[in-house]
Design an enzyme around this catalytic site. Structure first.
Site, PDB file in Angstrom:
ATOM      1  N   LYS A 113      68.556  47.831  41.220  1.00  0.00           N
ATOM      2  CA  LYS A 113      67.659  48.209  40.119  1.00  0.00           C
ATOM      3  C   LYS A 113      68.487  48.405  38.848  1.00  0.00           C
ATOM      4  CE  LYS A 113      64.069  51.759  39.261  1.00  0.00           C
ATOM      5  NZ  LYS A 113      63.402  52.931  39.861  1.00  0.00           N
ATOM      6  N   SER A 165      58.458  52.675  40.136  1.00  0.00           N
ATOM      7  CA  SER A 165      59.091  51.924  39.082  1.00  0.00           C
ATOM      8  C   SER A 165      60.071  50.857  39.543  1.00  0.00           C
ATOM      9  CB  SER A 165      59.816  52.887  38.132  1.00  0.00           C
ATOM     10  OG  SER A 165      60.788  53.610  38.828  1.00  0.00           O
ATOM     11  N   SER A 206      59.022  56.081  43.477  1.00  0.00           N
ATOM     12  CA  SER A 206      59.357  54.775  42.904  1.00  0.00           C
ATOM     13  C   SER A 206      60.081  53.800  43.815  1.00  0.00           C
ATOM     14  CB  SER A 206      60.189  54.971  41.629  1.00  0.00           C
ATOM     15  OG  SER A 206      59.366  55.505  40.615  1.00  0.00           O
TER      16      SER A 206
END
Lengths: 488, 483
Positions: free
Chosen positions: A79, A154, A178
């Site tokens: 990420k 997210s 997330s």
């Protein structure tokens, strides 16, 4: 014969060890899959072809010398809120457009030492704030199962990459769900460790007391493998757990015979979509058949936990994001004074959701309001910790659906921020308590979208968590993989 | 300042001279090239996290104990949020409601009167970077640009806050000086006002009587010497009554001391700047100072100035000199210690150190470490005076010579021809010669006119170029006169 990009990590380990393919070949298969799907999916912000190929060659060297196992030679997605030295790290924000960190996050250092092959940096909701990856300043990521739908957030980019085969495993961060929610939306295993189990040094902070890095995987076993590569004390992170790391896979295949599984009633009733609830209850029946005792556990405070989270997280983020001011790095928009420069930079650099949360957090901390908002939220947090601790006296693990719905369509929740926040209702409690939690795919709904089942365990209870998760995986039909033809 | 009572509190910031910064491993080095002692943590880069410096915690505890504070067994770091270019994270890691040290006090002497100033707290925080304004003489207004140096960012800082117990500008200065001496004696900071390793801000207000409610307080900054601290406070104590007596109101603000003009100026008011939105620092665990650790730290405290002063007095040093020596330079006190351990008379040595030595240093504008005086020298000089080979006056001259690097006291006395003649037979000869040339005067002495002795002593001194020991001469004359 499975395409290498669709191998589980276990399968890849076997194939590498048996010299059926090299790490470089495995990487090429992954890169090929990425090149086929990325135009549609946009899971990645940066693919590091050169760096990945170099890492794969090095892995091949180590494999040739007889080294095996772990993540050696395995292509991984990261990420883009974990700093990577010399590789752009943006947190999906304009304010870090082109930012090249001068250092690696501890997690990145450990992955490199393990011989993992970092394919690239994946898309996210800006600064990890969101539940759909629609808040990215660089455009959304699409769900490989249905490109008209969100991958969740997210950490939507890492989830989409692993689901599509553009990486064999991935890492995201989980502050309010997330990792777990996108895992549920993308048919993957997604896990948030005990707070402090994984170092936060180099993770761009959203909410310091809630953030944790965790793995995306295709199987529970892979998830444990990924976590083992990064977990453990880091002297650079004062909140890092100083004790011995549990052997995560130590009881993996022991099954649920004799275990008490507590259903959190407040998280498993009204407000959950019918099909999600059906899949959830079916799984419970199967676990009972496998020897578990299913009990209902009430944790009343969870009704207030969402509100507490949406005061604590913005409050901490308002301070964590103050450093983005155009002075030392990132975007700078000039002004007549330093104050003007800072405010223009931030106005231009931050998106609407980030701005909303900074304002909310600043307000919650301000004089005259601190006690009513931030202070009160922390008290609710303490109650959440206590009620969950009491709940774990009644059951060995707690369960709930991971999310109230399956993947929703783009734009479905962007008009009303509060409705977006509701996606986190089942996942947030574990962030508040710091306990570990995992989402396991248990089926598809009638639209063909994956459904996630959440297991929660007491702090440092990762071994038990993986054990129950494995049992859930064993009793469920595999959701398979999304079709790639539709994505090309 | 008739009819008004001064109410003054002092805030002190002390930079600790630890090897590394408060929250990262960067070196603390004030002479380094800009931005060479920096890292992700003290630059506030994305993803960086703080780790508390244990030595700094030990040293703030030491400071607190030296100031008679209670030490919190558990204390909490807080984030103090405000935007400023020299604050990389745009928050400072500091402490809010649970500081490491609290409720202490310091005895302060002004013109022989001792008062107690209570200390509210000593807490731990981190320093900011430095702004260097380019163009326009280094001032922020009309600068062309500003350069930021983050070498200082993250240096450990101890903030010490007194209660508003101080009642005059002189007392404010004495408090600051005494505090500075205590801190310097602990070896935790250079505590040099000129270098900025210790900084003072004053909060000044006035009220009509000593049990009236407190007036509005004004914060004064930018006092770079003890003298300017006293002057700035003094100025405020004249300005505020003028404002009130002419019907005005004191505005709560920060004022900047202007050394050149001798006034305080109002700084541009920052609205809303006082809401720092403090909340507990989630990246750091609470600071724990166990009883065991605290007592171990207490055992490392050196003799504090108040105790030192008492000890000097019992050794025979007079009160004023004892206060000066105990409260002044540690190096000077060290010389006293060394000399007296070698047998020198404490009273004499204390007189020299607070008198001639200090005067010499001031004239030459050097630190005592840079002069040539040692405890050994002082002891030697003292023994020469006791033995009679140097008069008290000559000793002072020799002292100056030693400090200037001319050599040991013996050498300097020889070289400058100051060695006193105390040898009785040598002086008898000189006395007899003078008597021989002044028989009438001598007869007057024999007959009882005491004041004639002065004449004879003077003559003997002239004849011996001032080197005769006057005491011995006096004694010989009396013997000769049968007195």
């Amino acid at each position: 014969m499975t395409h290498p990009a669709d191998f589980t990590i276990s399968e890849a380990q076997g194939a590498l060890e048996a010299k059926q393919l090299s790490a470089s070949e495995l990487l090429e298969a992954t890169l090929e899959r990425a090149s086929l799907t990325e135009a549609n999916l946009h899971a990645y912000l940066t693919i590091d072809h050169e760096g990945a190929r170099k890492a794969a060659r090095q892995a091949d060297g180590r494999l040739a010398a007889g080294e095996t196992g772990g993540l050696l030679g395995i292509p991984i997605a990261l990420k883009d809120n974990m700093v990577t030295r010399g590789l752009p790290t943006t947190a999906s924000s304009k304010i870090l457009d082109g930012y090249l960190p001068p250092y690696d996050a501890t997690v990145v250092i450990r992955l490199k030492e393990a011989g993992a092959v970092v394919v690239g940096k994946t898309n996210l909701d800006e600064f990890a704030m969101g539940s759909s990856t629609e808040n990215s300043a660089y455009g959304p990521t699409r769900n490989p199962w249905d490109p008209t739908r969100v991958p969740g957030g997210s950490s939507g980019g890492s989830a989409a990459a692993v689901a599509a085969g553009s990486a064999l495993g991935g890492f995201g961060s989980d502050t309010g769900g997330s990792i777990r929610q996108p895992a549920a939306f993308c048919g993957l295993v997604g896990m948030k460790p005990t707070y402090g189990m994984v170092s936060r040094y180099g993770l761009i902070a959203f909410a310091s007391s809630l953030d944790q890095i965790g793995p995306f995987a295709r199987t529970v076993e892979d998830s444990a493998t990924l976590l083992a590569a990064i977990a453990g004390h880091d002297p650079l992170d004062s909140t890092s757990y100083p004790g011995d790391v549990p052997q995560f896979a130590s009881e993996l295949h022991e099954g649920v015979e004799g275990l008490k599984i507590g259903v959190v009633t407040e998280l498993s009733d009204a407000g959950i979509d019918t099909e999600v609830l059906t899949a959830f209850n079916t799984t419970l029946d199967r676990l009972a058949d496998a020897g578990a005792e299913i009990v209902d556990v009430s944790v009343p405070v969870t009704k207030a936990s969402l509100s507490a989270y949406y005061l604590i997280a913005p409050a901490e983020c308002s301070a964590n994001l103050a450093r983005f001011d155009g002075v030392r790095y990132g975007l700078r928009v000039n002004g007549a004074t330093v104050e003007e420069m800072m405010s223009h930079t931030r106005a231009e650099g931050f998106g609407p959701e980030v701005t909303r949360r900074i304002l909310l957090g600043t307000y919650a901390l301000s004089a005259g309001y601190y006690d009513a908002f931030y202070g009160q939220a922390q008290r609710v947090r303490t109650l959440t910790i206590r009620e969950f601790a009491a709940a774990y006296e009644l059951a060995d693990v707690l369960v709930s659906p991971t999310a109230p719905t399956t993947a929703f369509a783009f734009g479905a929740k962007t008009q009303d921020p509060l409705s977006m926040y509701m996606s986190d209702v089942c996942t947030i409690p574990s962030n508040l308590t710091g306990d570990p939690a995992i989402s396991v795919p248990v089926g598809l709904d009638t639209a063909g979208l994956p459904i996630g089942f959440q297991v929660m365990a007491p702090s440092l209870g990762e071994s038990r968590l993986f054990r129950v998760a494995q049992a859930v995986e064993d009793v469920s039909e595999s959701v398979g993989r999304p079709s790639i033809e539709g994505l090309v | 300042m008739a009819d008004w009572e001064a109410v003054i509190g002092i805030e002190v910031h002390v930079e600790l001279m630890t090897e590394s910064k408060m929250f990262c491993g960067c070196r603390v080095d004030f002479d380094a090239q800009p931005n060479t002692n920096v890292c992700p943590v003290c630059l506030g880069l994305p993803g960086a996290l703080p780790v508390a410096n244990q030595k700094a915690i030990e040293w703030i505890t030491k400071i607190g104990l030296a100031l008679n504070c209670s030490v919190s067994e558990q204390s909490q770091f807080h984030r103090k949020n405000y935007f400023y270019a020299d604050q990389p994270k745009n928050y400072q890691i500091s402490q809010f409601d649970v500081p490491v040290c609290h409720d202490g006090h310091l005895e302060v002497e002004v013109d022989g009167v001792t008062t107690t100033v209570r200390i509210n707290r000593a807490h731990m925080e981190e320093d900011t970077g430095k702004s260097i304004h380019v163009g326009a003489g280094g001032r922020i207004h009309s600068a062309e640009s500003t350069r930021m140096d983050f070498n200082r960012s993250g240096v450990p800082l101890v903030e010490i806050v007194s209660e508003a117990d101080i009642r005059s500008a002189a007392e404010a200065r004495a408090y600051a000086q005494t505090l500075r001496t205590v801190v310097a004696s602990l070896g935790v900071s250079d505590a040099k006002l000129e270098e900025g390793s210790i900084r003072f801000d004053a909060n000044v207000s006035i009220r009509p009587g000593d049990d009236s409610p407190f007036g509005t307080k004004v914060e004064i900054k930018n006092m770079n010497s003890f003298r300017s601290l006293e002057q700035a406070v003094d100025y405020e104590l004249r300005r505020q009554p003028e404002v009130l007596e002419s019907g005005g109101e004191i505005i709560q603000e920060t004022r900047h001391w202007d050394e050149a003009e001798g006034v305080t100026h109002s700084m541009r008011a920052k609205e809303g700047s006082s809401d720092y939105r403090y909340f507990p620092e989630p990246d750091l665990l609470p600071i724990v100072v166990s009883e065991k650790w605290r007592e171990q730290i207490r055992s490392t405290l050196p003799e504090l100035p108040a105790q030192k002063k008492e000890r000097y007095v019992t050794l025979g040093v007079d009160q004023d000199n004892a206060t000066t020596l105990a409260g002044g330079s540690v190096v000077l006190a060290g010389l006293f210690q060394d000399a007296t351990e070698r047998g020198a008379d404490p009273r004499t040595v204390a007189n020299w150190l607070t008198g001639e030595v200090t005067a010499y240093l001031r004239r030459a504008d050097i630190a005592v470490e840079d002069s040539h005086i040692t405890g050994q020298h002082l002891a030697e000089l003292a023994s020469m005076v006791v033995a009679g080979s140097l008069s008290a006056t000559a000793a002072k001259e020799v002292l100056a010579g030693v400090m200037a690097g001319e050599g040991t006291p013996g050498k300097v006395a020889e070289a400058r021809d100051l060695v006193q003649i105390s040898d009785v037979s040598a002086l008898e000869a000189a006395v007899d010669t003078v008597i021989g040339s002044n028989n009438d005067q001598f007869q007057r002495l024999v007959d009882g006119e005491d004041k004639v002795i002065g004449f004879f002593v003077g003559q003997v001194m002239k004849a011996t170029s001032g080197k005769a020991d006057p005491k011995v001469v006096n004694e010989i004359l009396r013997r000769r006169a049968g007195r």
